[in-house]
Design a protein around this motif. Sequence first.
Motif, mmCIF file in Angstrom:
data_model
loop_
_atom_site.group_PDB
_atom_site.id
_atom_site.type_symbol
_atom_site.label_atom_id
_atom_site.label_comp_id
_atom_site.label_asym_id
_atom_site.label_seq_id
_atom_site.Cartn_x
_atom_site.Cartn_y
_atom_site.Cartn_z
ATOM 1 N N ILE A 108 7.061 15.228 95.902
ATOM 2 C CA ILE A 108 6.064 15.459 97.057
ATOM 3 C C ILE A 108 6.611 15.093 98.446
ATOM 4 C CG2 ILE A 108 3.857 14.909 97.913
ATOM 5 C CD1 ILE A 108 2.838 14.524 95.286
ATOM 6 N N SER A 109 7.125 14.145 98.532
ATOM 7 C CA SER A 109 7.643 13.688 99.644
ATOM 8 C C SER A 109 8.979 14.572 100.317
ATOM 9 C CB SER A 109 7.922 12.245 99.896
ATOM 10 O OG SER A 109 9.158 11.959 99.112
ATOM 11 N N PHE A 110 9.689 15.194 99.383
ATOM 12 C CA PHE A 110 10.875 15.904 99.811
ATOM 13 C C PHE A 110 10.546 17.517 99.557
ATOM 14 C CE2 PHE A 110 12.932 12.107 99.211
ATOM 15 C CZ PHE A 110 13.780 11.980 100.194
ATOM 16 N N ASN A 111 9.037 17.853 99.267
ATOM 17 C CA ASN A 111 8.705 19.038 99.337
ATOM 18 C C ASN A 111 8.917 19.934 100.452
ATOM 19 O OD1 ASN A 111 7.323 21.435 98.752
ATOM 20 N ND2 ASN A 111 6.222 20.436 96.861
ATOM 21 N N ALA A 112 9.315 21.270 100.323
ATOM 22 C CA ALA A 112 9.292 22.182 101.831
ATOM 23 C C ALA A 112 8.102 22.305 102.496
ATOM 24 C CB ALA A 112 10.106 23.547 101.441
ATOM 25 N N LYS A 113 7.010 22.412 101.674
ATOM 26 C CA LYS A 113 5.563 22.527 102.167
ATOM 27 C C LYS A 113 5.246 21.258 102.898
ATOM 28 C CE LYS A 113 3.660 25.983 99.045
ATOM 29 N NZ LYS A 113 2.780 26.457 98.281
ATOM 30 N N VAL A 114 5.450 20.051 102.315
ATOM 31 C CA VAL A 114 5.308 18.860 102.981
ATOM 32 C C VAL A 114 6.053 18.673 104.364
ATOM 33 C CG1 VAL A 114 5.330 16.530 103.059
ATOM 34 C CG2 VAL A 114 4.515 17.763 100.792
ATOM 35 N N LYS A 115 7.254 19.292 104.438
ATOM 36 C CA LYS A 115 8.049 19.132 105.614
ATOM 37 C C LYS A 115 7.686 20.063 106.487
ATOM 38 C CE LYS A 115 12.715 19.472 107.194
ATOM 39 N NZ LYS A 115 14.023 19.999 106.933
#
Length: 156
Positions: A135-142
Amino acid sequence: MTDTNSETNHADQAHSVAKPHLPKRLIGLMIVYTLSAISGLYAANSLSELSAMLCILTLMMVLAIIGRQKAGLYLLRVYCVLQLLLYSVLPIIMYDPDNLVAGPTTFDFGLFQTVVADWVIYSVLIALGIIQVWISFNAKVKAWFKPRMNFNIMSS
């Protein structure tokens, strides 16, 4: 004629650029972190001051994520990776060859009682750690975080 075309092109580009929204998986992760930090603060009366400080830092990280701070993204990533590392070495830390007679762990959930092997508990913790890192390295989160934000957690 070119001025009107360029104005409509700028208006079309402004409408085509989607405003980033808070991903649902990040909302779920923040709810878990908030609940665990609040319960940790509640239990901190019987625990150490270090655990209370870590719970407060977790709540500050959640606030930084809500505020779209770039520092919140980096804190989230470091927090998740450190948690996964801790979960991965937990079987080594907890291994006690002098206490092999202890047997499996017993869980009591109200009227429901079950016996769970230690490897199942470690596997679930490691799987949860992997999900947090994903989750933390997901593109949507970024994409949720502001791209030109500095590391000052108090700035807007």
